[in-house]
Design an enzyme around this catalytic site. Sequence first.
Site, PDB file in Angstrom:
ATOM      1  N   ALA A   1       0.809  -1.220   0.000  1.00  0.00           N
ATOM      2  CA  ALA A   1       0.000   0.000   0.000  1.00  0.00           C
ATOM      3  C   ALA A   1       0.839   1.265   0.000  1.00  0.00           C
ATOM      4  O   ALA A   1       0.344   2.336  -0.372  1.00  0.00           O
ATOM      5  CB  ALA A   1      -0.937   0.007   1.206  1.00  0.00           C
ATOM      6  N   ASP A   2       2.098   1.175   0.416  1.00  0.00           N
ATOM      7  CA  ASP A   2       2.939   2.370   0.520  1.00  0.00           C
ATOM      8  C   ASP A   2       4.360   2.034   0.073  1.00  0.00           C
ATOM      9  O   ASP A   2       5.303   2.102   0.861  1.00  0.00           O
ATOM     10  CB  ASP A   2       2.927   2.896   1.962  1.00  0.00           C
ATOM     11  CG  ASP A   2       3.595   4.263   2.088  1.00  0.00           C
ATOM     12  OD1 ASP A   2       3.751   4.943   1.054  1.00  0.00           O
ATOM     13  OD2 ASP A   2       3.956   4.657   3.210  1.00  0.00           O
ATOM     14  N   LEU A   3       4.491   1.684  -1.193  1.00  0.00           N
ATOM     15  CA  LEU A   3       5.809   1.319  -1.723  1.00  0.00           C
ATOM     16  C   LEU A   3       6.647   2.575  -1.887  1.00  0.00           C
ATOM     17  O   LEU A   3       6.410   3.387  -2.785  1.00  0.00           O
ATOM     18  CB  LEU A   3       5.646   0.605  -3.067  1.00  0.00           C
ATOM     19  CG  LEU A   3       6.935   0.061  -3.686  1.00  0.00           C
ATOM     20  CD1 LEU A   3       7.568  -0.988  -2.778  1.00  0.00           C
ATOM     21  CD2 LEU A   3       6.653  -0.530  -5.069  1.00  0.00           C
TER      22      LEU A   3
END
EC number: 2.7.1.166
Length: 241
Positions: free
Chosen positions: A168-170
């Site tokens: 979700a937060d690469l």
Amino acid sequence: MTDQRVTEAAGGSILFDAARAAQVDAEWFSPDAWASQGALRSQAGGRGGVAIIDTPAGEAVLRHYRRGGMVAALLGDSYLFTGNERTRSSREFRLLAELAQRGLPVPPPVAARHVRKGLSYRADLITLRIPDARTLAERVADGAFNEALARRVGELVARFHREGAWHADLNAHNILVNGEGLYLIDFDRGRLRRPSAGWRRANLARLKRSLVKIGAREGGDMFDEVLWPALVQAYDEAFRA
């Protein structure tokens, strides 16, 4: 393979890997409790704040779930409770266990907890610490982000995407590098999904924005002409492999 067990705790439950720790209680999630044993190595505040602790399972990272952005001022670290299996800590624990089972480089989960209060809950997660690791963001800041590392990052992301693992937060802060290899951390809100070009490319675009934000373009045209193309090429090759 994890030996997943669940125990009831005050106002909630604890999910843990019995193969790593025979028993886990509420004090495992208290930095003060570890400090009283001389086992608290460091602690940082803020949304991404973590405590480094020495546990019977090994050196580990204790993370308390916190909201970010404007909603943090209103809800802080509280989340709506919709069931034990749907808490953020339980879902991340089980996802990490599944990814590790598939041979992907993630921090092994040790324990997860949630504590209910009315219709809301607070949560924590403990994972083993990746030894001697630095973030990709730190490597960029040190001028150590070269073509070889860019290719390794592309290959890393492709390995996860081939398994349908969506992060979700690469970003550059969630990629760790040490002498053994590269790792992906912080799978809060991540999930397994059917691979598709849309979300895969959106994930890569998020990583690119992160790299630009921390200064990867400051060296001139090197990022756009060499580093990012090398990363994408390695990604495409690894994904098709």
